[in-house]
Structure formats: C-alpha cells, structure tokens
Design a protein around this motif. Sequence first.
Motif, PDB file in Angstrom:
ATOM      1  N   VAL A 104       0.843  -1.193   0.000  1.00 46.10           N
ATOM      2  CA  VAL A 104       0.000   0.000   0.000  1.00 46.10           C
ATOM      3  C   VAL A 104       0.881   1.248   0.000  1.00 46.10           C
ATOM      4  N   PRO A 105       0.401   2.364  -0.565  1.00 48.04           N
ATOM      5  CA  PRO A 105       1.183   3.603  -0.592  1.00 48.04           C
ATOM      6  C   PRO A 105       1.247   4.253   0.793  1.00 48.04           C
ATOM      7  N   VAL A 106       2.447   4.617   1.196  1.00 50.55           N
ATOM      8  CA  VAL A 106       2.696   5.178   2.524  1.00 50.55           C
ATOM      9  C   VAL A 106       3.584   6.409   2.385  1.00 50.55           C
ATOM     10  N   ILE A 107       3.311   7.418   3.206  1.00 48.86           N
ATOM     11  CA  ILE A 107       4.138   8.630   3.231  1.00 48.86           C
ATOM     12  C   ILE A 107       4.938   8.645   4.526  1.00 48.86           C
ATOM     13  N   ARG A 108       6.251   8.800   4.410  1.00 42.41           N
ATOM     14  CA  ARG A 108       7.107   8.938   5.582  1.00 42.41           C
ATOM     15  C   ARG A 108       8.164   9.990   5.292  1.00 42.41           C
ATOM     16  N   GLN A 109       8.898  10.388   6.314  1.00 42.42           N
ATOM     17  CA  GLN A 109       9.925  11.411   6.147  1.00 42.42           C
ATOM     18  C   GLN A 109      11.310  10.778   6.232  1.00 42.42           C
ATOM     19  N   VAL A 110      12.149  11.089   5.244  1.00 43.01           N
ATOM     20  CA  VAL A 110      13.516  10.590   5.202  1.00 43.01           C
ATOM     21  C   VAL A 110      14.435  11.785   4.945  1.00 43.01           C
ATOM     22  N   GLU A 111      15.364  12.026   5.852  1.00 41.86           N
ATOM     23  CA  GLU A 111      16.314  13.139   5.725  1.00 41.86           C
ATOM     24  C   GLU A 111      15.583  14.455   5.437  1.00 41.86           C
ATOM     25  N   GLU A 112      14.578  14.734   6.248  1.00 44.02           N
ATOM     26  CA  GLU A 112      13.805  15.978   6.216  1.00 44.02           C
ATOM     27  C   GLU A 112      12.982  16.143   4.935  1.00 44.02           C
ATOM     28  N   LYS A 113      12.784  15.054   4.199  1.00 40.25           N
ATOM     29  CA  LYS A 113      11.982  15.112   2.983  1.00 40.25           C
ATOM     30  C   LYS A 113      10.904  14.044   3.037  1.00 40.25           C
ATOM     31  N   ASN A 114       9.666  14.430   2.725  1.00 38.18           N
ATOM     32  CA  ASN A 114       8.571  13.471   2.695  1.00 38.18           C
ATOM     33  C   ASN A 114       8.632  12.664   1.404  1.00 38.18           C
ATOM     34  N   ILE A 115       8.514  11.360   1.531  1.00 41.17           N
ATOM     35  CA  ILE A 115       8.548  10.489   0.360  1.00 41.17           C
ATOM     36  C   ILE A 115       7.323   9.574   0.352  1.00 41.17           C
ATOM     37  N   LEU A 116       6.980   9.110  -0.835  1.00 41.60           N
ATOM     38  CA  LEU A 116       5.872   8.176  -1.021  1.00 41.60           C
ATOM     39  C   LEU A 116       6.443   6.853  -1.498  1.00 41.60           C
ATOM     40  N   GLN A 117       6.103   5.761  -0.807  1.00 42.01           N
ATOM     41  CA  GLN A 117       6.583   4.458  -1.237  1.00 42.01           C
ATOM     42  C   GLN A 117       5.613   3.380  -0.758  1.00 42.01           C
ATOM     43  N   ASP A 118       5.649   2.257  -1.441  1.00 45.54           N
ATOM     44  CA  ASP A 118       4.799   1.140  -1.061  1.00 45.54           C
ATOM     45  C   ASP A 118       5.415   0.371   0.098  1.00 45.54           C
ATOM     46  N   MET A 119       4.548  -0.091   0.999  1.00 48.17           N
ATOM     47  CA  MET A 119       4.959  -0.940   2.111  1.00 48.17           C
ATOM     48  C   MET A 119       3.939  -2.059   2.283  1.00 48.17           C
ATOM     49  N   ARG A 120       4.376  -3.121   2.908  1.00 48.29           N
ATOM     50  CA  ARG A 120       3.484  -4.235   3.234  1.00 48.29           C
ATOM     51  C   ARG A 120       2.563  -3.787   4.371  1.00 48.29           C
ATOM     52  N   TRP A 121       1.266  -3.923   4.154  1.00 46.60           N
ATOM     53  CA  TRP A 121       0.317  -3.535   5.201  1.00 46.60           C
ATOM     54  C   TRP A 121       0.114  -4.712   6.167  1.00 46.60           C
ATOM     55  N   TRP A 122       1.025  -4.834   7.052  1.00 46.94           N
ATOM     56  CA  TRP A 122       1.014  -5.816   8.144  1.00 46.94           C
ATOM     57  C   TRP A 122       2.405  -5.722   8.753  1.00 46.94           C
ATOM     58  N   LEU A 123       2.517  -4.963   9.813  1.00 47.50           N
ATOM     59  CA  LEU A 123       3.839  -4.629  10.332  1.00 47.50           C
ATOM     60  C   LEU A 123       4.612  -5.866  10.772  1.00 47.50           C
ATOM     61  N   ILE A 124       5.873  -5.919  10.336  1.00 48.60           N
ATOM     62  CA  ILE A 124       6.807  -6.954  10.767  1.00 48.60           C
ATOM     63  C   ILE A 124       7.841  -6.274  11.658  1.00 48.60           C
ATOM     64  N   PRO A 125       7.834  -6.508  12.964  1.00 41.42           N
ATOM     65  CA  PRO A 125       8.839  -5.875  13.828  1.00 41.42           C
ATOM     66  C   PRO A 125      10.251  -6.224  13.381  1.00 41.42           C
ATOM     67  N   HIS A 126      11.149  -5.276  13.513  1.00 35.69           N
ATOM     68  CA  HIS A 126      12.517  -5.509  13.044  1.00 35.69           C
ATOM     69  C   HIS A 126      13.186  -6.661  13.781  1.00 35.69           C
TER      70      HIS A 126
END
Length: 225
Positions: free
Chosen positions: A38-60
């Motif tokens: 699914v499309p997700v927005i997060r911030q990387v190095e002070e810049k907002n980016i859009l990328q796909d992620m698996r919708w079901w969190l896998i803890p690190h």
Amino acid sequence: MCGRYNLIDDPFTQGLLDELGISLRIQTRYNLAPTEQVPVIRQVEEKNILQDMRWWLIPHWAQIPDTRYSMFNAKAETLATSKAFSGPLKHQRCIIPASSFIEWRTEEGHKQPYSIQPIDGVFAFAGLWDQWGHGRETILSCTLVTTAAAPGMEQIHPRQPVMLPPDLWARWLDPVIDGHRLMPLLSPSLPCAVQVVPIDPVINNSRHKQAPLLIGPALFQLDAN
C-alpha cells in the motif's frame, strides 16, 4: 479495526501529496487488504517520500515474517507499551492516505459492508512503519493506528482509524519528535465530514478490485468533530 480501504487518484488525494511536498501521483487502488503493498508517506532526511509498504507490520526483531498476530492495526491506547509498536511510535511514523474505508455491520443475519468516505476530502490515517531484514530480504511494512469511534461512528463499528487533520500532518511525520509526545493527537475525532453508504457485498472478497458498487443512499452523515 480497519481491514479494507480504497485510494483514488483525484484532486483531494493530489492535494494531500502537494501539501506534503510530494510531486508524484497515486495510482487508484480498490479494496486494499492486509498483507498487500500500500502507498505510505514517511519522512527521510527531512523530505517526505511516497513508497509502497506491506500492510502488516513486521517488527525488526521478528525472526521471520508471519501473520500469526494481527499487526495490520495498532490500538492507540496501547502503542506506548506494545513490544511491537512502542519503538516505531518514537521515530517511525507515517501517513496512509485513503479515499474511503470499509466496515461491516451485522444486519438480518449477514454482514453488510459500508463505505465510510469523506465529503469533499481525503483521509490521512496515522500509521507506523518498521524495517525487517537486510539487503535483498529487506521488507518495509506498516500498520494503521486505530482508536475508539468518534461520536456517531459507533453505529457502524466501535473503533475507527486515527484521522489526522492537515495541521498535524507535519508533526506526525517528523521523526525528530518523540511520538510519545504526540499521543494526545490519537483521540477519537472526525477532521472532516463523512458519509456512510451501503455497498455491494462482493467487496467482501479481497480479490475483488473494482470500485465499490453503492446499493443505496447514505445511511447517515456526520459533521467534523
């Protein structure tokens, strides 16, 4: 809980991306379900980016990716004490854009699906993300934060996604801010007016990827609160 949602490439969704400085378009996707990308927005190095992620969190720290535990939703009330979610809450928060989401209500012995959709707007769901693995085996995954239903929404379901108003988007995405300070943002509310409309039960099959077919007038509408 929230287990299905839709995302439409329209002026409202584009407005959300523009506001967050993202010069991309989102592909329309219907009936998105847990474990899908699914499309997700997060911030990387002070810049907002859009990328796909698996919708079901896998803890690190998980040994392997699995679905034994329901990790596609995260209860706002227990984020700070959850082994899986307390870490991401601190500095790995994201926004999951949605044009509508689907909930079910038991009526006359069967589950009737309803589309909960903003009136002239788009939802910005509060989410968390994590990274599992390394190199080619790296998996980025996310979960959608839920809270108690806002007044009126309990007619459909006792819980709902956390919906962030535009003036809180930047704070939620900022990884410099410790998320424990943002817990008050996760209270039940509707940042925009919504309508609840019955849709064809064919949507119950997660493989059905067509636009929801409305089968009646809005059950009710709610103003922002």
